[in-house]
Design a protein around this motif. Structure first.
Motif, PDB file in Angstrom:
ATOM      1  N   ILE A 170     -37.582  -6.248  24.304  1.00 27.67           N
ATOM      2  CA  ILE A 170     -36.975  -7.449  25.125  1.00 27.67           C
ATOM      3  C   ILE A 170     -35.693  -6.079  25.832  1.00 27.67           C
ATOM      4  O   ILE A 170     -35.083  -5.605  25.227  1.00 27.67           O
ATOM      5  CB  ILE A 170     -36.254  -8.625  24.701  1.00 27.67           C
ATOM      6  N   GLY A 171     -36.429  -5.525  27.446  1.00 27.54           N
ATOM      7  CA  GLY A 171     -35.476  -5.075  28.050  1.00 27.54           C
ATOM      8  C   GLY A 171     -35.447  -4.852  29.725  1.00 27.54           C
ATOM      9  O   GLY A 171     -35.603  -6.978  29.857  1.00 27.54           O
ATOM     10  N   TYR A 224     -36.171 -14.785  26.068  1.00 25.77           N
ATOM     11  CA  TYR A 224     -36.795 -14.401  25.011  1.00 25.77           C
ATOM     12  C   TYR A 224     -36.397 -15.301  23.660  1.00 25.77           C
ATOM     13  O   TYR A 224     -37.016 -16.177  23.031  1.00 25.77           O
ATOM     14  CB  TYR A 224     -36.685 -12.978  24.606  1.00 25.77           C
ATOM     15  N   LEU A 225     -35.250 -15.590  23.192  1.00 22.87           N
ATOM     16  CA  LEU A 225     -34.467 -16.482  22.927  1.00 22.87           C
ATOM     17  C   LEU A 225     -34.588 -18.241  22.879  1.00 22.87           C
ATOM     18  O   LEU A 225     -35.185 -19.119  22.152  1.00 22.87           O
ATOM     19  CB  LEU A 225     -32.236 -16.376  22.317  1.00 22.87           C
ATOM     20  N   ASP A 226     -34.358 -18.941  24.078  1.00 20.15           N
ATOM     21  CA  ASP A 226     -34.873 -19.542  24.556  1.00 20.15           C
ATOM     22  C   ASP A 226     -36.122 -20.095  23.756  1.00 20.15           C
ATOM     23  O   ASP A 226     -36.848 -21.278  23.492  1.00 20.15           O
ATOM     24  CB  ASP A 226     -34.653 -19.793  25.795  1.00 20.15           C
ATOM     25  N   ASP A 268     -47.320 -11.371  21.893  1.00 23.57           N
ATOM     26  CA  ASP A 268     -46.106  -9.575  21.451  1.00 23.57           C
ATOM     27  C   ASP A 268     -45.450 -10.565  21.632  1.00 23.57           C
ATOM     28  O   ASP A 268     -44.182 -10.136  20.788  1.00 23.57           O
ATOM     29  CB  ASP A 268     -46.034  -8.594  22.612  1.00 23.57           C
ATOM     30  N   HIS A 269     -45.011 -12.104  22.214  1.00 28.26           N
ATOM     31  CA  HIS A 269     -43.629 -13.341  21.379  1.00 28.26           C
ATOM     32  C   HIS A 269     -43.420 -13.660  20.401  1.00 28.26           C
ATOM     33  O   HIS A 269     -42.194 -12.852  19.896  1.00 28.26           O
ATOM     34  CB  HIS A 269     -43.725 -14.210  21.836  1.00 28.26           C
ATOM     35  N   LEU A 270     -44.409 -12.633  18.900  1.00 32.67           N
ATOM     36  CA  LEU A 270     -43.650 -13.278  17.970  1.00 32.67           C
ATOM     37  C   LEU A 270     -44.797 -12.524  16.898  1.00 32.67           C
ATOM     38  O   LEU A 270     -46.077 -13.183  16.613  1.00 32.67           O
ATOM     39  CB  LEU A 270     -43.969 -15.140  17.955  1.00 32.67           C
ATOM     40  N   LEU A 271     -43.592 -11.894  16.194  1.00 32.15           N
ATOM     41  CA  LEU A 271     -44.537 -10.828  15.327  1.00 32.15           C
ATOM     42  C   LEU A 271     -44.280 -10.859  13.762  1.00 32.15           C
ATOM     43  O   LEU A 271     -42.837 -11.394  13.594  1.00 32.15           O
ATOM     44  CB  LEU A 271     -44.936  -9.656  15.706  1.00 32.15           C
ATOM     45  N   HIS A 330     -40.368 -10.552  26.876  1.00 29.23           N
ATOM     46  CA  HIS A 330     -41.156  -9.591  26.704  1.00 29.23           C
ATOM     47  C   HIS A 330     -41.469  -8.822  27.976  1.00 29.23           C
ATOM     48  O   HIS A 330     -41.547  -7.591  28.547  1.00 29.23           O
ATOM     49  CB  HIS A 330     -41.844  -9.193  25.680  1.00 29.23           C
ATOM     50  N   THR A 331     -42.463 -10.110  28.803  1.00 23.14           N
ATOM     51  CA  THR A 331     -42.196  -9.653  30.601  1.00 23.14           C
ATOM     52  C   THR A 331     -41.983 -11.081  30.687  1.00 23.14           C
ATOM     53  O   THR A 331     -41.305 -11.792  30.303  1.00 23.14           O
ATOM     54  CB  THR A 331     -43.590  -9.513  30.629  1.00 23.14           C
ATOM     55  N   PRO A 332     -41.641 -10.710  31.718  1.00 22.04           N
ATOM     56  CA  PRO A 332     -41.301 -12.673  32.587  1.00 22.04           C
ATOM     57  C   PRO A 332     -42.687 -13.511  32.603  1.00 22.04           C
ATOM     58  O   PRO A 332     -42.148 -14.697  32.792  1.00 22.04           O
ATOM     59  CB  PRO A 332     -41.637 -11.941  33.964  1.00 22.04           C
ATOM     60  N   GLY A 333     -44.055 -13.011  32.433  1.00 20.97           N
ATOM     61  CA  GLY A 333     -45.322 -14.332  32.720  1.00 20.97           C
ATOM     62  C   GLY A 333     -45.535 -14.116  31.356  1.00 20.97           C
ATOM     63  O   GLY A 333     -46.306 -14.574  31.099  1.00 20.97           O
TER      64      GLY A 333
END
Length: 350
Positions: free
Chosen positions: A223-224, A241-243, A213-216, A183-186
């Motif tokens: 994811i952009g 993100y998938l990893d 925001d990773h898991l809702l 969602h963001t790099p960090g």
């Protein structure tokens, strides 16, 4: 009249405060308060807005504390609905602000870059993605007029670093940082490695996870491609993100406390649903790419929560970024490629 804010007590020294996001369908950010032996610590703070500030301070009062007593702020990621009020909290309390180094770098670059530089970058990026002239014209006009100021305050620079895998320095608590880029790099999740208050009632799992925001529970986070004029690193946010989802599923927390919507259990099941969703979406995009398309054309053809014609201007930029992230993933997997010599670049399935 003093504002009354409805807070939720989750037990074990954890509360959530719904802080409104102006003009946003998400409605609010769930700011979490965690008691420590040195005072309350906030996980995220909400949007930099007077109503949000009033709601946050009223919520802290409803939790039996105040902003002046806040000891620290842990920021899951740099987006303004999470990091926006961090600086004001620090001013009012002297609290430290902690963030992963990758997002701290984004904040630093955002503060240092001229707004016109960002507008030029966005104009060039969207042009390269195949955006039509009518979409680029407002960006060009804003830059030419000099009215390129960004709303709200500049984001606060953190003064501490959240280090993945390490316990956060919180007296009396065991809270471990889990790096979850995408969602963001960090972006980080924070795993409270303590027995769940309902553990005695047979609630399975290991502690609680503040998931940002990773898991809702119902929403798939955006994811952009990360927007940064000064960073030319070739990245794969969707792959990251998938990893990261797999990493969170392995933790098997008893409960997830996200930054939007509501708390939920069975994180592994939610992760499986998200992995399946993205695999289906990538397969659908490959079908679309039997005809070579620019990222803009792909975004126009993708399925969103409303028809493309009804998607607002700014949200179209986000949609194109998401299309580009999916293209980047397909290229990395060897399932799509750029058409040689195309300008703007078109992609096709292999």
């Amino acid at each position: 009249m003093a504002q009354v804010t409805r807070v939720t007590e989750h037990g074990g020294g954890v509360w959530s405060i719904p802080v409104p996001i102006p003009d946003n369908p998400l409605g609010h950010t769930l700011v979490h308060l965690l008691d420590t032996d040195r005072g309350p610590v906030l996980i995220d703070t909400g949007w930099d807005d007077p109503t949000a500030w009033d709601t946050l301070t009223a919520g802290l009062a409803a939790c039996g504390t105040s902003v002046a007593e806040v000891h620290g702020v842990l920021v899951t990621h740099h987006h303004p609905d999470h990091h926006g009020l961090s600086g004001q909290v620090r001013e009012a309390s002297g609290a430290w602000i902690a963030m992963h180094a990758a997002d701290a770098q984004v904040v630093r670059r955002t503060r240092e870059a001229e707004p016109s530089r960002w507008l030029l970058y966005l104009e060039e990026k969207l042009g390269a993605a195949g955006a039509p002239e009518e979409h680029l014209a407002p960006l060009r006009a804003s830059r030419a007029s000099g009215r390129a100021g960004l709303p709200g305050r500049r984001p606060a620079l953190p003064d501490r670093e959240i280090v993945p895998g390490e316990l956060i320095d919180l007296p009396g608590r065991r809270l471990r940082a889990v790096w979850t880029p995408g969602h963001t790099p960090g972006h980080v999740c924070l795993h409270l490695e303590e027995d769940h208050p309902a553990a005695g009632e047979g609630m399975p799992g290991h502690g609680r996870l503040f998931s940002g925001d990773h898991l809702l529970p119902e929403i798939t986070p955006h994811i952009g491609l990360y927007e940064d004029p000064d960073d030319t690193t070739v990245i794969d946010p969707l792959g990251d993100y998938l990893d990261s989802l797999e990493r969170v599923a392995a933790l098997a927390p008893a409960e997830v406390l996200p930054a939007h919507q509501y708390a939920f259990s069975d994180a592994p099941a939610r992760v499986r649903a998200l992995l399946s969703h993205h695999e289906e979406r990538l397969a659908g995009l490959l079908t679309l790419l039997t005809t070579p398309l620019t990222p803009w054309q792909l975004a126009e053809s993708m399925e969103w929560n409303r028809p493309w014609e009804q998607i607002p201007y700014g949200s179209r930029n986000i949609a194109v970024s998401e299309a580009e992230a999916h293209l980047r993933r397909l290229v990395k997997l060897g399932r799509a490629e750029a058409v040689p010599g195309s300008n703007p670049v078109r992609y096709q399935a292999i």
